[in-house]
Design a protein around this motif. Structure first.
Motif, PDB file in Angstrom:
ATOM      1  N   ILE A  95       0.697  -1.038   0.041  1.00 16.75           N
ATOM      2  CA  ILE A  95      -0.112   0.059  -0.065  1.00 16.75           C
ATOM      3  C   ILE A  95       1.118   1.290   0.080  1.00 16.75           C
ATOM      4  O   ILE A  95       1.663   1.245   0.716  1.00 16.75           O
ATOM      5  CB  ILE A  95      -0.870   0.190   1.257  1.00 16.75           C
ATOM      6  CG1 ILE A  95      -1.937  -1.354   1.276  1.00 16.75           C
ATOM      7  CG2 ILE A  95      -1.703   1.507   1.352  1.00 16.75           C
ATOM      8  CD1 ILE A  95      -2.895  -1.376   2.498  1.00 16.75           C
ATOM      9  N   THR A 101       0.355   5.230   0.453  1.00 20.63           N
ATOM     10  CA  THR A 101      -0.449   5.925   0.852  1.00 20.63           C
ATOM     11  C   THR A 101      -0.005   7.716   0.318  1.00 20.63           C
ATOM     12  O   THR A 101       1.138   7.767  -0.298  1.00 20.63           O
ATOM     13  CB  THR A 101      -0.421   6.318   2.513  1.00 20.63           C
ATOM     14  OG1 THR A 101       0.694   6.808   2.887  1.00 20.63           O
ATOM     15  CG2 THR A 101      -0.982   5.094   2.909  1.00 20.63           C
ATOM     16  N   ASP A 128     -10.605   5.821  -3.709  1.00 19.80           N
ATOM     17  CA  ASP A 128      -9.871   6.128  -2.314  1.00 19.80           C
ATOM     18  C   ASP A 128      -8.980   4.993  -1.939  1.00 19.80           C
ATOM     19  O   ASP A 128      -7.804   5.318  -1.361  1.00 19.80           O
ATOM     20  CB  ASP A 128     -10.870   6.419  -1.235  1.00 19.80           C
ATOM     21  CG  ASP A 128     -12.136   5.203  -1.024  1.00 19.80           C
ATOM     22  OD1 ASP A 128     -12.132   4.670  -1.876  1.00 19.80           O
ATOM     23  OD2 ASP A 128     -12.030   5.042   0.063  1.00 19.80           O
ATOM     24  N   ARG A 129      -9.226   4.060  -2.268  1.00 13.39           N
ATOM     25  CA  ARG A 129      -8.440   2.710  -1.810  1.00 13.39           C
ATOM     26  C   ARG A 129      -7.414   2.494  -2.773  1.00 13.39           C
ATOM     27  O   ARG A 129      -6.253   1.817  -2.711  1.00 13.39           O
ATOM     28  CB  ARG A 129      -9.003   1.431  -1.560  1.00 13.39           C
ATOM     29  CG  ARG A 129     -10.001   1.630  -0.216  1.00 13.39           C
ATOM     30  CD  ARG A 129     -10.689   0.331   0.051  1.00 13.39           C
ATOM     31  NE  ARG A 129     -12.035   0.462  -0.552  1.00 13.39           N
ATOM     32  CZ  ARG A 129     -12.782  -0.475  -0.811  1.00 13.39           C
ATOM     33  NH1 ARG A 129     -12.672  -1.835  -0.710  1.00 13.39           N
ATOM     34  NH2 ARG A 129     -13.980  -0.227  -1.297  1.00 13.39           N
ATOM     35  N   TYR A 130      -7.683   2.530  -4.162  1.00 16.88           N
ATOM     36  CA  TYR A 130      -7.121   1.834  -5.003  1.00 16.88           C
ATOM     37  C   TYR A 130      -6.402   2.839  -6.304  1.00 16.88           C
ATOM     38  O   TYR A 130      -5.545   2.306  -7.194  1.00 16.88           O
ATOM     39  CB  TYR A 130      -7.842   1.019  -6.010  1.00 16.88           C
ATOM     40  CG  TYR A 130      -8.310  -0.337  -5.208  1.00 16.88           C
ATOM     41  CD1 TYR A 130      -7.724  -1.027  -4.439  1.00 16.88           C
ATOM     42  CD2 TYR A 130      -9.633  -0.661  -5.254  1.00 16.88           C
ATOM     43  CE1 TYR A 130      -8.088  -2.141  -3.695  1.00 16.88           C
ATOM     44  CE2 TYR A 130     -10.321  -1.821  -4.626  1.00 16.88           C
ATOM     45  CZ  TYR A 130      -9.436  -2.614  -3.907  1.00 16.88           C
ATOM     46  OH  TYR A 130      -9.763  -3.608  -3.107  1.00 16.88           O
TER      47      TYR A 130
END
Ligand code: ACO
Length: 311
Positions: free
Chosen positions: A20, A22, A262-264
């Motif tokens: 991930i 950010t 938002d996540r990917y």
């Protein structure tokens, strides 16, 4: 739509890299920050890593398992991608081999619109006799991104989503399709051999809203529906503000839109299937619903389909 043989989606799955990244991680190496990225794009984090074939195989395997189908029951793998592992062969061939599928294999490159194009092509194959197809949207944009430059790198992510589509007598789930392109706009989003992804973000933004609204409206009209009969919108995830603007112009409440950006981040060909599978896995998409999928991307290309979920 005049077809005697349609399709029903019987299985689905996704694959995303473990890593991930950010917005805060990006702001350590680039002149950017979480507040700017969140406000301008809606992206909080993205997944980075893997290969297009590797992610495609993982998503495809999950979709086959969900459908309860063996690889030798699949007539063809159709891979939507703009980041193939190699120029030749098509990455669908690597996925076919990796999954042990005995049918055909080919890539579709319509950039971020690819999955909707591939779904449309798949329904064409079903209409002329194919029984079962594996359709995958997979991209690893991180491999063609200049990570020292902030304009594109804050947007992109890697991932894959896959569906198994099976033939049925009668029209099946697909109520309508609409595909389009304007090749005179190919300079707006491009990547030359060996180069990095370039885009004119402002111009794409402007054009994207217009083409998505036109394409989606045509697909809904072709399906014989009015916009208020659309229960769920699964849009390409390029920018939350584009989704918001398109919803406003289509007269669709934003609550009907599936948002996973938002996540990917922007995962190109994978973004629509990632959102579709999210809606299925969270119980937002249930039988009897009309789902509108719509996307735009490099080319420029655009495409929309309306599916009546459950057949
Ligand atoms: N971090 C912080 N500040 C930034 C960043 C950044 N990453 N990028 C630009 N800025 C600054 C600019 O320098 C500018 O500063 P200034 O006002 O002092 O000149 C300001 O922020 C505004 O920049 P804009 O480029 O005008 O920002 P905009 O609101 O247009 O947002 C964005 C840029 C997010 C790229 C937007 O245009 C967009 O999403 N476009 C569509 C992208 C898209 O849909 N692409 C299609 C697919 S992409 C693909 O497939 C990979």
């Amino acid at each position: 739509m005049k077809t005697q043989r349609g399709g029903v989606i019987t299985g689905w799955g996704i694959a995303v890299p473990d890593k991930i990244l950010t917005n805060d991680d990006l702001s350590k190496t680039l002149d950017t920050n979480d507040a700017w990225i969140t406000e301008r794009t809606g992206i909080k984090e993205r997944r980075i890593g893997g290969t297009t074939s590797g992610l495609g195989i993982e998503a495809g395997r999950a979709a086959l398992a969900k459908a309860g189908r063996r690889p030798d029951e699949i007539d063809a793998v159709i891979l939507a991608t703009t980041t193939p592992d190699q120029i030749v062969p098509g990455t669908a061939a690597t996925i076919q081999d990796g999954l042990g599928i005995t049918g055909g294999a080919f890539d579709v490159n319509a950039a971020c619109t690819g999955f909707v194009y591939a779904l449309t092509v798949a329904h064409g194959l079903l209409a002329i006799g194919a029984e079962r197809l594996l359709v995958i949207g997979c991209d690893t944009l991180s491999n063609i991104t200049d990570w020292n430059e902030r304009s594109v790198s804050i947007l992109v992510g890697d991932g894959a989503g896959a569906v198994v589509i099976e033939a049925v007598d009668g029209p099946g789930q697909l109520l309508s399709w609409n595909i389009g392109a304007d090749g005179s706009l190919r300079h707006l989003l491009k990547c030359d051999h060996g180069g990095f992804l370039y885009m004119d973000g402002k111009e794409i933004f402007r054009k994207a809203v217009r083409v998505v609204v036109d394409s989606a409206s045509q697909a809904v009209a072709e399906a014989g529906l009015t916009m208020d009969q659309v229960d769920l919108l699964v849009p390409h995830q390029a920018n939350l503000r584009i989704i918001d603007a398109a919803c406003q112009r289509l007269g669709l409440p934003m609550e009907k839109a599936v948002v996973v950006i938002d996540r990917y981040g922007n995962t190109s060909s994978a973004s629509i299937p990632l959102a579709l599978v999210d809606a299925l896995d969270t119980g937002r998409l249930t039988p009897g619903m009309n789902v509108l999928m719509t996307g735009f991307g490099g080319g420029m290309t655009w495409a929309s389909t309306v599916l009546h979920w459950g057949g």
